[in-house]
Write a protein that holds these residues in place. Structure first.
Motif, PDB file in Angstrom:
ATOM      1  N   GLY A 148       1.383  -2.886 -13.314  1.00  0.00           N
ATOM      2  CA  GLY A 148       0.656  -2.081 -12.341  1.00  0.00           C
ATOM      3  C   GLY A 148       1.149  -2.253 -10.920  1.00  0.00           C
ATOM      4  O   GLY A 148       2.211  -2.827 -10.665  1.00  0.00           O
ATOM      5  N   TYR A 169       5.780  -1.693  -8.092  1.00  0.00           N
ATOM      6  CA  TYR A 169       5.071  -1.437  -9.349  1.00  0.00           C
ATOM      7  C   TYR A 169       5.817  -2.144 -10.475  1.00  0.00           C
ATOM      8  O   TYR A 169       7.055  -2.077 -10.560  1.00  0.00           O
ATOM      9  CB  TYR A 169       5.006   0.065  -9.631  1.00  0.00           C
ATOM     10  CG  TYR A 169       4.142   0.411 -10.828  1.00  0.00           C
ATOM     11  CD1 TYR A 169       2.791   0.688 -10.676  1.00  0.00           C
ATOM     12  CD2 TYR A 169       4.683   0.434 -12.115  1.00  0.00           C
ATOM     13  CE1 TYR A 169       1.984   0.974 -11.783  1.00  0.00           C
ATOM     14  CE2 TYR A 169       3.895   0.721 -13.212  1.00  0.00           C
ATOM     15  CZ  TYR A 169       2.546   0.988 -13.039  1.00  0.00           C
ATOM     16  OH  TYR A 169       1.755   1.266 -14.126  1.00  0.00           O
ATOM     17  N   LYS A 216      -6.103   7.119  -4.547  1.00  0.00           N
ATOM     18  CA  LYS A 216      -5.687   7.551  -5.887  1.00  0.00           C
ATOM     19  C   LYS A 216      -4.202   7.315  -6.152  1.00  0.00           C
ATOM     20  O   LYS A 216      -3.485   8.212  -6.613  1.00  0.00           O
ATOM     21  CB  LYS A 216      -6.036   9.035  -6.107  1.00  0.00           C
ATOM     22  CG  LYS A 216      -7.532   9.287  -6.073  1.00  0.00           C
ATOM     23  CD  LYS A 216      -7.869  10.741  -6.411  1.00  0.00           C
ATOM     24  CE  LYS A 216      -9.377  10.969  -6.420  1.00  0.00           C
ATOM     25  NZ  LYS A 216      -9.731  12.364  -6.739  1.00  0.00           N
ATOM     26  N   THR A 218      -1.265   6.548  -8.263  1.00  0.00           N
ATOM     27  CA  THR A 218      -1.122   6.782  -9.704  1.00  0.00           C
ATOM     28  C   THR A 218       0.335   6.694 -10.115  1.00  0.00           C
ATOM     29  O   THR A 218       1.217   7.253  -9.451  1.00  0.00           O
ATOM     30  CB  THR A 218      -1.664   8.170 -10.090  1.00  0.00           C
ATOM     31  OG1 THR A 218      -3.018   8.290  -9.641  1.00  0.00           O
ATOM     32  CG2 THR A 218      -1.617   8.379 -11.591  1.00  0.00           C
ATOM     33  N   ALA A 229      -3.016   0.678 -13.734  1.00  0.00           N
ATOM     34  CA  ALA A 229      -3.179   0.815 -12.288  1.00  0.00           C
ATOM     35  C   ALA A 229      -2.831  -0.456 -11.531  1.00  0.00           C
ATOM     36  O   ALA A 229      -2.234  -0.401 -10.450  1.00  0.00           O
ATOM     37  CB  ALA A 229      -4.621   1.228 -11.964  1.00  0.00           C
ATOM     38  N   THR A 232      -4.483  -1.334  -6.642  1.00  0.00           N
ATOM     39  CA  THR A 232      -4.169  -0.155  -5.823  1.00  0.00           C
ATOM     40  C   THR A 232      -4.700  -0.290  -4.396  1.00  0.00           C
ATOM     41  O   THR A 232      -4.664   0.673  -3.627  1.00  0.00           O
ATOM     42  CB  THR A 232      -4.772   1.111  -6.467  1.00  0.00           C
ATOM     43  OG1 THR A 232      -6.190   0.953  -6.578  1.00  0.00           O
ATOM     44  CG2 THR A 232      -4.163   1.352  -7.833  1.00  0.00           C
TER      45      THR A 232
END
Length: 237
Positions: A148, A169, A216, A218, A229, A232
């Motif tokens: 994530g 990520y 958000k 993504t 996720a 975040t």
């Protein structure tokens, strides 16, 4: 005794004076009480002086426009020492003055956090190839390779110019997007040369500014499926 002696005694002795033996204990007790009173008086005067000084200092601070400024951030801009770059430097294509914003990994050592060993630095690369650290982002707990998002850093304005919103990520994202200013924006990406499971990403300044609220985040794979996720949270500073 002569008349002169009688006159001298009369001048030195007050009326009704009668000589008596001195009480030394009484004299010492009286002297002790006097010394204690003097110490109390001096202590009270010293405390008052300190109180006046503190109040006066506060008034000076207020007259000067408020409390003294906070100390400067000890993490000063510095040239990158040899051996402090892990893997290849990743260009962003975004310039700041005569330099380019680039991203590169650096080792991290946190006491009691064996799962965090690296982070990513947003730095400037000059025309001669020299690097200069500007903004470091890394995990502070857990594992730096958990699936994530990790260590997402918001853009901000510093002496070197306006930085980028960036992070990394863990996984294999084909796209990384976010909502910014009511629209969907897509991040630029680069795979870290030291570990292909780690993808560094950043958003272009025209898409995300220091005042843009980013939500958000993504990540999706090549088939459009949403990936884990992770964290975040978008940090600042």
């Amino acid at each position: 005794m002569t008349d002169l002696d009688d006159l001298r005694d009369a001048l030195q002795s007050p009326p009704g004076f009668a000589p008596r033996v001195l009480d030394l204990d009484q004299v010492m007790a009286a002297g002790g009480r006097l010394r204690r009173r003097r110490r109390l008086a001096v202590g009270a005067a010293s405390a008052l002086a300190v109180a006046v000084l503190l109040v006066g200092g506060g008034q000076v601070a207020r007259l000067a426009g408020g409390p003294p400024p906070a100390p400067a951030n000890p993490a000063q801009v510095a040239d990158v020492p040899d051996g402090r770059v892990l893997g290849e430097v990743m260009p962003t294509g975004v310039r700041t003055g005569a330099a380019e914003w680039v991203i590169y990994a650096q080792p991290v050592e946190l006491p009691g956090q064996s799962g965090v060993r690296f982070g990513f630095q947003l730095g400037r690369r000059s025309a001669d190839g020299s690097l200069r650290d500007e903004v470091m982002t890394n995990d502070v707990e857990g594992s730096d390779r958990a699936p994530g998002f990790h260590a997402v850093q918001r853009a901000m304005t510093i002496d070197a110019g306006t930085t980028l919103t960036f992070g990394y990520y863990v996984g294999s994202p084909a796209t990384i997007t976010a909502r910014a200013g009511g629209r969907t924006v897509t991040a630029e990406r680069a795979v870290w040369s030291e570990d292909p499971s780690v993808t560094v990403f950043w958003f272009r300044p025209r898409d995300v500014t220091p005042n843009t609220k980013l939500t958000k985040l993504t990540a999706k794979d090549a088939q459009g499926r949403v990936l884990p996720a992770g964290d975040t949270t978008v940090g600042v500073g």
